[in-house]
Design a protein around this motif. Structure first.
Motif, PDB file in Angstrom:
ATOM      1  N   SER A 209      13.245   1.614   5.911  1.00 63.12           N
ATOM      2  CA  SER A 209      11.910   1.908   5.398  1.00 63.12           C
ATOM      3  C   SER A 209      10.940   0.731   5.485  1.00 63.12           C
ATOM      4  CB  SER A 209      11.999   2.352   3.929  1.00 63.12           C
ATOM      5  OG  SER A 209      12.913   3.412   3.757  1.00 63.12           O
ATOM      6  N   GLN A 210       9.692   1.080   5.796  1.00 70.26           N
ATOM      7  CA  GLN A 210       8.553   0.204   5.571  1.00 70.26           C
ATOM      8  C   GLN A 210       7.611   0.940   4.621  1.00 70.26           C
ATOM      9  OE1 GLN A 210       7.631  -2.929   6.332  1.00 70.26           O
ATOM     10  NE2 GLN A 210       9.641  -3.279   7.255  1.00 70.26           N
ATOM     11  N   VAL A 211       7.161   0.261   3.571  1.00 66.69           N
ATOM     12  CA  VAL A 211       6.341   0.909   2.548  1.00 66.69           C
ATOM     13  C   VAL A 211       5.035   0.146   2.380  1.00 66.69           C
ATOM     14  CG1 VAL A 211       6.245   1.789   0.188  1.00 66.69           C
ATOM     15  CG2 VAL A 211       8.463   1.583   1.344  1.00 66.69           C
ATOM     16  N   MET A 212       3.929   0.851   2.553  1.00 61.96           N
ATOM     17  CA  MET A 212       2.606   0.277   2.333  1.00 61.96           C
ATOM     18  C   MET A 212       2.034   0.893   1.060  1.00 61.96           C
ATOM     19  SD  MET A 212       1.185   0.357   6.283  1.00 61.96           S
ATOM     20  CE  MET A 212       0.005  -0.981   6.094  1.00 61.96           C
ATOM     21  N   ILE A 213       1.521   0.064   0.159  1.00 68.33           N
ATOM     22  CA  ILE A 213       1.070   0.524  -1.153  1.00 68.33           C
ATOM     23  C   ILE A 213      -0.380   0.114  -1.363  1.00 68.33           C
ATOM     24  CG2 ILE A 213       1.582   0.591  -3.619  1.00 68.33           C
ATOM     25  CD1 ILE A 213       4.300  -0.647  -3.021  1.00 68.33           C
ATOM     26  N   CYS A 214      -1.201   1.077  -1.801  1.00 67.67           N
ATOM     27  CA  CYS A 214      -2.595   0.788  -2.092  1.00 67.67           C
ATOM     28  C   CYS A 214      -3.043   1.712  -3.226  1.00 67.67           C
ATOM     29  CB  CYS A 214      -3.450   1.016  -0.842  1.00 67.67           C
ATOM     30  SG  CYS A 214      -5.132   0.371  -0.967  1.00 67.67           S
TER      31      CYS A 214
END
Length: 249
Positions: A209-214
């Protein structure tokens, strides 16, 4: 440096949530970056950062905005209509881009976007490009709002589902009312209890997984901790990881 832009379209999603399309010669940018809008109010220039919803290659900038009652700029922006002018930063910036994610053996197979409210904007910009679909086996957007009326761009997100039916998974969460097909939990809670992974049909892991959070600070803090509990770590240029974050305030 500021340039003058002209509003060419506006869309009201709810009484406080709206989008503006602004014709402005801002040049090239990378999907996921943000720009700034500005006005001179009472002799003082007020500027605020807003992520770009539009993908690169368009001849306008599109911004998703929530009007804050005591905000210095957003109520004025909500009063803008087609033909009105607004100052726009000459160049977009920011690091919430796929360029910042690890490559090669650190890349993983699954790309996750975690967003609350208007922070869905940069992820829509990214998904409107070819890169995520060519680079990852699965793309998951977890989109959390308070009320169903706050689900901006839902029709466009459904188009992504139709275009990439085996690759894209949209997980909606509406915390203040029951909505068919949506979870009813804060994103950190849904990560901790497994509801989000179950709804996505995709497992979060440091390997894949790669997780981008905003989004809002509480969601970011809670989501990061939930991911760290699963063995994921923050992505740094000097030390590739799995968690990439952009804070709105």
């Amino acid at each position: 440096m500021w340039i003058e832009g002209s509003v060419i379209e506006r869309h009201d999603w709810s009484d406080k949530l709206f989008s503006l399309k602004i014709k402005a010669d801002t040049g090239q940018f990378i999907a996921g970056q943000f720009t700034k809008l500005s006005q001179v109010i009472d002799g003082k220039r007020i500027g605020r950062a807003y992520s770009l919803v539009n993908p690169p290659g368009t001849d306008y900038v599109e911004i998703l905005i929530v009007a804050v009652d005591d905000g210095l700029l957003s109520p004025n922006l909500q009063a803008l209509n087609e033909g009105d002018v607004i100052d726009v930063a000459a160049k977009a910036t920011g690091f919430m881009t796929l360029d910042e994610l690890p490559k090669d053996e650190h890349k993983g197979k699954h790309l996750w976007f975690l967003a609350t409210g208007t922070a869905v904007g940069p992820f829509i910009s990214i998904m409107a490009t070819d890169e995520p679909w060519q680079s990852y086996q699965k793309v998951v957007l977890v989109y959390g709002v308070r009320e169903a009326a706050d689900l901006a761009y839902l029709a466009l997100l459904r188009e992504f589902e139709a275009t990439y039916p085996e690759q894209f998974k949209l997980v909606l969460s509406v915390t203040r009312e029951e909505v068919a097909g949506a979870l009813r939990c804060r994103i950190p809670d849904g990560l901790n209890n497994g509801d989000i992974e179950a709804a996505a049909g995709v497992t979060l892991s440091a390997k894949d997984s790669q997780v981008m959070i905003c989004g809002n600070p509480g969601m970011i803090t809670g989501a990061q901790q939930a991911l760290k509990d699963k063995g994921l770590v923050k992505n740094l240029r000097r030390a590739p990881g799995q968690i990439t974050v952009e804070k709105y305030w």
